[in-house]
Write a protein that holds these residues in place. Structure first.
Motif, short mmCIF file in Angstrom:
data_model
loop_
_atom_site.label_atom_id
_atom_site.label_comp_id
_atom_site.label_asym_id
_atom_site.label_seq_id
_atom_site.Cartn_x
_atom_site.Cartn_y
_atom_site.Cartn_z
N LEU A 142 0.82 -1.22 0.00
CA LEU A 142 0.00 0.00 0.00
C LEU A 142 0.85 1.27 0.00
N VAL A 144 -10.46 4.31 -2.20
CA VAL A 144 -10.67 2.90 -2.57
C VAL A 144 -10.42 2.00 -1.36
N VAL A 145 -9.34 2.28 -0.64
CA VAL A 145 -9.03 1.45 0.53
C VAL A 145 -10.17 1.55 1.55
N PHE A 198 -7.43 9.07 -4.43
CA PHE A 198 -8.33 8.02 -4.92
C PHE A 198 -7.99 6.68 -4.26
N ASP A 199 -6.68 6.43 -4.08
CA ASP A 199 -6.25 5.20 -3.38
C ASP A 199 -6.87 5.12 -1.99
N SER A 211 -4.56 10.75 -7.62
CA SER A 211 -4.66 9.29 -7.66
C SER A 211 -4.41 8.70 -6.27
N ARG A 212 -3.54 9.40 -5.49
CA ARG A 212 -3.27 8.92 -4.14
C ARG A 212 -4.51 9.11 -3.25
N LEU A 220 -0.67 3.05 -6.18
CA LEU A 220 -1.59 1.92 -6.01
C LEU A 220 -2.53 1.70 -7.21
N ILE A 221 -3.68 2.21 -7.16
CA ILE A 221 -4.74 1.78 -8.08
C ILE A 221 -4.53 2.30 -9.50
N LEU A 222 -4.68 3.62 -9.69
CA LEU A 222 -4.62 4.16 -11.05
C LEU A 222 -3.26 3.97 -11.71
N PRO A 223 -2.17 4.35 -11.03
CA PRO A 223 -0.86 4.19 -11.69
C PRO A 223 -0.57 2.74 -12.08
N PHE A 251 -7.61 -7.88 -7.57
CA PHE A 251 -6.41 -7.09 -7.29
C PHE A 251 -5.23 -7.52 -8.18
#
Lengths: 414, 282
Positions: free
Chosen positions: A201, B45-46, B41-42, B38-39, A205-208, B99
């Motif tokens: 984590l 999401v978490v 967004f992370d 995006s972070r 994480l997600i998008l990249p 994932f």
């Protein structure tokens, strides 16, 4: 908008303020044929109705498994003797059925026979608890006996249940023993999981990752170092799993599996069938809240018999003119289950030995409604059941089972 | 996607100072500003994954094998090691697929088992202790973290769903018994009660009565799995592992199916409802 919010808040507060403590267990919701034709409890006695936390009391009594067992109810092939309370407000210390230990279930109890139970209970949670004896039957569920309020005083935190294991370990409180050990292991596993999750984590994480994967650069997302970390974590997990197991096995070498299996117990000796009852007709007067029975009673014993009581679904209709019947009422028996108007009989004189007499029995009380027993009118078989208790001059009690079809009457009977 | 690519340029990112993170951001094509978002967004999401899946997995386990996990006196040596992992593997396997396939993150199973354990303890505390007053010892749950970790490790080492099912799935089922026995062993100490032997777990269930949970409802070693003497649990564990192989592959595929983004073409009627088109007739 503000007004709407205030109104909504007021409704919420009113709802929360209106919520009261649940005091019963839905025993009245059980269908009448379950309560009148399966298990008839009698001689139920609470040794105390006011106890302190950690103070013991006994709940004793007997029950008859009715011969005319409903087809819709599974026979008592597997039975567990239990108590019903609003949560574990009481602790169960010991239970017996006909003197046999009843921690486990019993197999194949006999219809038409009587059994005697004894439960040793202990106050645990302060407050007023409605406690019932209960007979749970596999396939049918719990069939409850009369409930009594037991007031438990004291402090909840002062309750403890010490016990000594067969390995000699003295446990201070069964409520907390082993908890630190179990929670410790769970925290250890959560720590390993947290380390592994943090390892990933902390990265983009997600998008990249998704974008990089779309560009075919998987090599940037998983490296040999990551694989190595995975192997190391695997090793740690395996050491924890099997090391922990070996250690636990060494620390607790005399552990036993959960205990199961059915016990068997003989019924109480059958009492002589001194009285035989035949139902000629049975009606339930809906507006009058009255059960009216035309019975034919034969005394097959050697002593005259007087009708003392009709009991069904834990409700007791007493012949108030018969002192021995009134004396049979235990002071601890719930008063709300004793019909105030009692039992009316067309003939109150004793039935002599060898005599067959037609007697009209009338059981009238609002308790039929209060206990929601009138819905037997909607049963598919419209039958009733109960016990008639008769007394000889020497005080000997004869318990006779009776039952049969019942017809509802929706207008006033003449 | 094309827009993001167009905006892509190898600029320095301020969030991930390590070289690997920088490279990933750079190759992803996110601008520093987009990378920062995006972070965020992370984090969202978490937060969503933890809350939604904690509830969903907990509900799933309670509905499928609830009593075995809820009560200490249901944790027998034959059925508990069998039914629990077979149910518990479902969501972790699906999460693992989501994932891994979409983000190459070997954490799905661990995430699933972690949020399940946390949600379970919250449930035990709130429902069983505060609300109904049962002692904690009566509701000590089991955990699937050991198996989930091994499943994720298998995935990162082998990087193949089929082999993860065969090795990781089996491991998930097999280690459930030993990894939980370590925590619960004290509850199997023997005591004598009314002239009969009982385990402490039996005594806890008996002493603190659940009114509508008669003793006969417990499913304790019903069947004839006694050929292996006292090694019943290991046979159950091995069988659980075997079943988990198939469960893992099934739920891996269900996870992939559930994570697909598909689009349906709106009809004129739907468009008119949504205000995209003035009316069907037009």
């Amino acid at each position: 908008m503000l007004l709407k919010l205030i109104k909504f808040a007021a409704v919420c507060v009113a709802f929360i303020a209106g919520v009261s403590h649940a005091a019963a267990h839905g025993e009245r919701a059980q269908e009448p044929y379950l309560r009148t034709r399966t298990v008839q409890f009698y001689d139920v006695h609470f040794s105390k109705t006011d106890v302190k936390v950690n103070e013991r009391f006994e709940l004793t009594g007997k029950f008859r498994l009715m011969q005319d067992w409903p087809d819709a109810v599974t026979p008592p092939d597997i039975v567990f003797v239990s108590s019903i309370s609003p949560g574990p407000t009481i602790a169960r210390i010991e239970t017996y059925l006909n003197g046999e230990p009843a921690r486990q279930s019993f197999a194949r109890l006999e219809l038409g026979r009587d059994y005697e139970f004894r439960m040793v209970l202990e106050g645990r949670t302060p407050g007023s608890s409605h406690i019932h004896p209960s007979i749970s039957i596999k396939g049918s569920g719990p069939l409850v006996g009369p409930g009594q309020w037991v007031n438990i005083s004291g402090e909840a935190h002062s309750f403890a249940f010490p016990i000594k294991t067969m390995t000699g370990l003295q446990i201070e409180d069964l409520q907390t023993f082993g908890l630190v050990h179990a929670v410790g292991w769970h925290l250890a596993w959560l720590a390993v999981a947290a380390a592994w999750l943090s390892f990933w984590l902390a990265r983009p994480l997600i998008l990249p990752r998704w974008l990089v994967l779309q560009k075919g650069r998987e090599d940037l997302l998983i490296s040999l170092r990551d694989t190595g970390a995975g192997i190391i974590v695997s090793a740690i997990v395996l050491v924890m799993v099997f090391g922990g197991y070996v250690r636990a096995s060494a620390e607790y070498p005399y552990n036993v599996p959960l205990q199961s299996g059915l016990n068997r117990v003989a019924p109480l000796p059958a009492s002589p069938a001194y009285a035989e009852i035949k139902i000629i007709s049975a009606t339930y007067d809906v507006p009058g809240r009255s059960m009216r029975l035309a019975t034919q009673i034969t005394n097959k014993g050697s002593e005259p018999l007087s009708i003392g009581e009709l009991t069904t679904a834990n409700i007791r209709f007493l012949n108030q003119s018969l002192p021995v019947a009134m004396a049979n009422v235990d002071p601890s028996y719930p008063t709300d289950l004793i019909a105030r108007t009692g039992l009316k009989l067309s003939s109150d004189t004793p039935i002599n030995p060898g005599e067959t007499r037609e007697v009209r029995v009338e059981a009238t009380d609002a308790v039929w409604e209060l206990e929601r027993l009138v819905s037997f009118l909607t049963d598919v078989d419209s039958k009733f059941g109960g016990l008639l208790l008769l007394y000889a001059p020497n005080g000997e009690r004869v318990i006779a089972e009776m039952g049969g079809p019942i017809v509802p009457v929706f207008t006033e009977l003449e | 996607m094309a827009d993001i690519d167009a905006a892509a340029s190898p600029r320095e990112n301020t969030r991930f100072k390590d070289k690997k993170g920088e490279t990933v951001i750079s190759v992803s094509g996110l601008t520093p500003s987009a990378a920062r978002y995006s972070r965020l967004f992370d984090v969202l999401v978490v937060a969503a994954v933890v809350t939604i899946f904690a509830g969903a997995i907990h509900l799933h386990v309670m509905l499928t094998v609830g009593d075995w996990d809820m009560y200490v006196d249901w944790k027998d040596r034959q059925y508990w090691p069998l039914v629990m992992p077979v149910s518990m593997i479902m969501f972790p396997a699906a999460l693992q697929a989501i994932f891994w396939v979409n983000f190459r993150l070997p954490i799905g199973a661990t995430v699933g088992a972690t949020v399940l354990l946390i949600a379970t303890w919250i449930g035990r505390y709130a429902n069983w202790w505060i609300w109904t007053g049962f002692p904690f010892t009566e509701g000590v749950p089991s955990q699937a973290l050991a198996g989930a970790l091994l499943m994720d490790m298998t995935l990162i080492v082998l990087r193949n769903s089929l082999f993860t099912s065969i090795i990781g799935g089996f491991a998930f089922g097999f280690v459930f018994w030993p990894s939980n026995y370590s925590a619960l062993a004290p509850f199997y100490l023997p005591v004598e009660h009314q002239g009969m032997v009982a385990s402490l777990a039996d005594m806890i269930g008996y002493t603190f009565p659940r009114s509508n949970m008669p003793e006969y409802l417990r499913i304790i070693e019903r069947g004839t799995l006694r050929t292996f003497g006292s090694s019943v649990s290991w046979v159950s564990a091995a069988f659980a592992g075997f079943i988990c192989i198939f469960m893992h592959q099934l739920w891996w595929r269900l996870g992939l199916f559930a994570s697909q983004a598909t689009f349906l073409k709106n009809s004129d009627v739907v468009k008119s409802f949504m205000g995209i088109k003035s009316s069907v007739a037009s």
